[in-house]
Design a protein around this motif. Structure first.
Motif, PDB file in Angstrom:
ATOM      1  N   SER A   1     -44.561 -83.766  11.837  1.00 30.23           N
ATOM      2  CA  SER A   1     -44.865 -85.120  11.528  1.00 30.23           C
ATOM      3  C   SER A   1     -44.160 -84.748  10.116  1.00 30.23           C
ATOM      4  O   SER A   1     -44.233 -83.962   9.364  1.00 30.23           O
ATOM      5  CB  SER A   1     -46.069 -84.784  11.391  1.00 30.23           C
ATOM      6  N   LEU A   2     -43.435 -85.742  10.088  1.00 31.41           N
ATOM      7  CA  LEU A   2     -42.500 -86.176   8.607  1.00 31.41           C
ATOM      8  C   LEU A   2     -43.080 -86.767   7.768  1.00 31.41           C
ATOM      9  O   LEU A   2     -42.066 -87.533   6.773  1.00 31.41           O
ATOM     10  CB  LEU A   2     -41.396 -86.348   8.960  1.00 31.41           C
ATOM     11  N   ALA A   3     -44.366 -87.246   7.674  1.00 32.16           N
ATOM     12  CA  ALA A   3     -44.948 -88.212   6.749  1.00 32.16           C
ATOM     13  C   ALA A   3     -44.606 -88.346   5.854  1.00 32.16           C
ATOM     14  O   ALA A   3     -44.992 -87.042   5.570  1.00 32.16           O
ATOM     15  CB  ALA A   3     -46.239 -88.191   7.602  1.00 32.16           C
ATOM     16  N   LEU A   4     -44.632 -88.860   5.009  1.00 33.61           N
ATOM     17  CA  LEU A   4     -44.012 -89.095   3.523  1.00 33.61           C
ATOM     18  C   LEU A   4     -45.511 -89.366   3.211  1.00 33.61           C
ATOM     19  O   LEU A   4     -45.414 -89.100   1.488  1.00 33.61           O
ATOM     20  CB  LEU A   4     -43.355 -90.506   3.153  1.00 33.61           C
ATOM     21  N   TYR A   5     -46.690 -90.201   3.433  1.00 28.59           N
ATOM     22  CA  TYR A   5     -48.477 -90.178   3.526  1.00 28.59           C
ATOM     23  C   TYR A   5     -48.607 -90.091   4.086  1.00 28.59           C
ATOM     24  O   TYR A   5     -48.872 -90.630   5.556  1.00 28.59           O
ATOM     25  CB  TYR A   5     -47.594 -91.815   2.940  1.00 28.59           C
ATOM     26  N   GLU A   6     -49.889 -89.105   4.036  1.00 27.11           N
ATOM     27  CA  GLU A   6     -50.060 -88.955   4.909  1.00 27.11           C
ATOM     28  C   GLU A   6     -52.265 -88.787   4.269  1.00 27.11           C
ATOM     29  O   GLU A   6     -51.863 -87.186   3.709  1.00 27.11           O
ATOM     30  CB  GLU A   6     -50.647 -87.219   6.220  1.00 27.11           C
ATOM     31  N   PRO A   7     -53.030 -89.042   4.599  1.00 30.84           N
ATOM     32  CA  PRO A   7     -54.251 -88.941   3.425  1.00 30.84           C
ATOM     33  C   PRO A   7     -54.788 -87.388   4.405  1.00 30.84           C
ATOM     34  O   PRO A   7     -55.340 -86.734   3.602  1.00 30.84           O
ATOM     35  CB  PRO A   7     -54.765 -89.952   3.142  1.00 30.84           C
ATOM     36  N   PHE A   8     -54.752 -87.531   5.907  1.00 28.18           N
ATOM     37  CA  PHE A   8     -55.569 -86.516   6.586  1.00 28.18           C
ATOM     38  C   PHE A   8     -54.321 -85.847   7.725  1.00 28.18           C
ATOM     39  O   PHE A   8     -53.410 -85.100   7.695  1.00 28.18           O
ATOM     40  CB  PHE A   8     -56.257 -86.388   7.031  1.00 28.18           C
ATOM     41  N   GLY A   9     -54.310 -86.723   8.753  1.00 21.23           N
ATOM     42  CA  GLY A   9     -53.332 -86.394   9.905  1.00 21.23           C
ATOM     43  C   GLY A   9     -53.476 -86.490  11.023  1.00 21.23           C
ATOM     44  O   GLY A   9     -53.674 -84.726  10.676  1.00 21.23           O
TER      45      GLY A   9
ATOM     46  N   VAL B   1     -68.182 -92.404  -2.774  1.00 22.58           N
ATOM     47  CA  VAL B   1     -66.756 -91.828  -1.321  1.00 22.58           C
ATOM     48  C   VAL B   1     -66.442 -90.438  -1.229  1.00 22.58           C
ATOM     49  O   VAL B   1     -66.647 -89.728  -1.567  1.00 22.58           O
ATOM     50  CB  VAL B   1     -65.291 -92.860  -2.700  1.00 22.58           C
ATOM     51  N   ILE B   2     -66.046 -91.084   0.397  1.00 21.74           N
ATOM     52  CA  ILE B   2     -64.529 -89.871   0.842  1.00 21.74           C
ATOM     53  C   ILE B   2     -63.869 -89.748   0.713  1.00 21.74           C
ATOM     54  O   ILE B   2     -62.798 -91.227   1.156  1.00 21.74           O
ATOM     55  CB  ILE B   2     -65.799 -90.273   2.464  1.00 21.74           C
ATOM     56  N   SER B   3     -63.006 -88.934   0.310  1.00 22.54           N
ATOM     57  CA  SER B   3     -61.422 -88.458   0.770  1.00 22.54           C
ATOM     58  C   SER B   3     -61.207 -87.068   1.854  1.00 22.54           C
ATOM     59  O   SER B   3     -62.316 -86.815   2.154  1.00 22.54           O
ATOM     60  CB  SER B   3     -60.905 -87.653  -0.599  1.00 22.54           C
ATOM     61  N   PRO B   4     -60.836 -87.732   2.782  1.00 20.23           N
ATOM     62  CA  PRO B   4     -61.013 -86.083   3.752  1.00 20.23           C
ATOM     63  C   PRO B   4     -60.098 -85.329   3.597  1.00 20.23           C
ATOM     64  O   PRO B   4     -59.769 -84.281   3.832  1.00 20.23           O
ATOM     65  CB  PRO B   4     -59.226 -86.858   5.251  1.00 20.23           C
ATOM     66  N   SER B   5     -59.084 -85.307   2.062  1.00 18.39           N
ATOM     67  CA  SER B   5     -57.775 -84.246   1.721  1.00 18.39           C
ATOM     68  C   SER B   5     -58.458 -84.501  -0.128  1.00 18.39           C
ATOM     69  O   SER B   5     -58.480 -85.101  -0.269  1.00 18.39           O
ATOM     70  CB  SER B   5     -57.124 -84.423   2.092  1.00 18.39           C
ATOM     71  N   HIS B   6     -58.566 -83.086  -0.608  1.00 22.74           N
ATOM     72  CA  HIS B   6     -58.580 -82.988  -2.021  1.00 22.74           C
ATOM     73  C   HIS B   6     -57.114 -83.920  -2.733  1.00 22.74           C
ATOM     74  O   HIS B   6     -57.069 -84.229  -3.431  1.00 22.74           O
ATOM     75  CB  HIS B   6     -57.822 -81.704  -2.875  1.00 22.74           C
TER      76      HIS B   6
END
Length: 385
Positions: A280-288, A166-171
């Motif tokens: 960026s005011l994202a509330l949810y962002e796996p990377f961006g 499994v790959i994730s773009p951020s910890h």
């Protein structure tokens, strides 16, 4: 069981709706022609193939794939988050499996984990998670998804559990996933990458880019923050999601920001090259990815104070409470009033962005691919009487 033969066909799934397109296309273009060594076997040249689902790509997107020299195939089936239940998901999964088999894949990277279990189990399968409903719901709504979406969470859990890696773009996103799904097989954090944007003459403007129909992008607060800000705030990206035109399910029409519409990627990069500030005011962002592209162009960053942004941009961005329009406006105006700080923050962002290179990403992905293929090769050897 089939044996590997050069070149090594790597199938990468994609869509044409959001950041997965950019991620998959750039990754495939970078990997094309790279050598992959597996255990004691001779290195093989990687030949990527993109297989897409969901709304068809635009002509501009097809041109991008052509320019990158990446083969592109498309399946007329909805994406996992567009279907209404397990039966429709299975239909998309079976269609994807047929396309992957027809392509003669040696390895497949699925960017939609719920579809992974439908692919042949003897094929090395890697799940790259870019988002999921359960983590989205937790971050944006502060609760678990409603019962009518529980099936999707279960499908995601099955897809992740069935993967060889499994790959994730951020910890930060890896932690969010494991908090919900438990330990994941051979979990690796491989940050995304972006082609550097050549900085241009800066304009006195704050730019933001996202699919604004997604409440996680927090357009309402950004629009409120733009009222009375010293510099204009421009936003790029669609206000309505695929299939929602005229349904009233898009983002509310903003009043205080200037909506540039959905720009072709090349035009968006030109805007980024000129923007002095990116927000960026994202509330949810796996990377961006858009943050990374803007940072590479030398824009000073104003970002929501969420774990992913802190992990990737700590010490080189202004962090704000994404629920507080006044705090956002103060951060934007503070940079406008202090040109030295504006320039320093842009330089810090550019320096950090340079560390997220495609070469580094490709090396990390090849390491994962090699590890997974080696295990399959060993299993194949064990199966020989």
């Amino acid at each position: 069981m089939r044996t590997l033969s050069p070149p090594l066909t790597l199938v990468i799934t994609t869509d044409a709706v959001g950041g997965v397109w950019r991620y998959a296309l750039d990754l495939a273009g970078t990997l094309k022609g790279r050598a992959l060594a597996v255990a004691d076997e001779a290195p093989q040249v990687v030949e990527p193939l993109l297989i897409g689902l969901g709304p068809r790509p635009s002509e501009a997107q097809r041109d991008e794939a052509c320019e990158a020299g990446v083969a592109l195939d498309w399946i007329d089936r909805p994406l996992d988050w567009q279907v209404e239940g397990p039966e429709a998901l299975a239909d998309s999964g079976r269609a994807l499996a047929a396309a992957v088999t027809a392509a003669g894949a040696d390895l497949v990277q699925v960017n939609n984990p719920p579809l992974l279990p439908f692919l042949p189990a003897q094929l090395p399968r890697i799940a790259a998670a870019h988002s999921c409903l359960s983590t989205w719901w937790q971050a944006v709504r502060g609760e678990t998804p409603p019962l009518n979406l529980a099936w999707h969470g279960a499908a995601t859990a099955r897809g992740l559990a069935a993967a060889d890696a499994v790959i994730s773009p951020s910890h930060a996103f890896a932690a969010a996933m494991t908090a919900i799904y438990g330990a994941l097989p051979d979990l690796a954090v491989v940050p995304n990458a972006a082609v550097p944007v050549m900085a241009g003459r800066k304009r006195q403007v704050a730019l933001a880019a996202a699919r604004w129909w997604d409440p996680a992008k927090n357009l309402t607060v950004l629009d409120a923050a733009a009222e009375g800000a010293l510099w204009p705030v421009e936003i790029a990206g669609p206000l309505e999601g695929p299939g929602s035109s005229g349904s009233g399910r898009g983002a509310p029409c903003p009043v205080h920001v200037t909506h540039l519409g959905s720009l072709p990627h090349r035009a968006l990069r030109a805007r980024m090259a000129e923007a002095a500030i990116f927000v960026s005011l994202a509330l949810y962002e796996p990377f961006g990815l858009s943050v990374l592209e803007a940072a590479g162009a030398g824009a000073a960053l104003v970002l929501s104070d969420i774990p992913t942004h802190r992990e990737l941009w700590d010490d080189c961005a202004c962090f704000v409470d994404p629920h507080d329009p006044q705090a956002v406006r103060d951060a934007l105006d503070g940079l406008v009033r202090d040109p030295a700080a504006l320039g320093r923050m842009g330089l810090l962002a550019t320096t950090r962005a340079a560390s997220f290179s495609h070469a580094r990403q490709a090396d990390a992905m090849l390491a994962v691919y090699g590890r997974v293929l080696a295990r399959h090769t060993a299993d194949r050897g064990d199966a020989v009487p």
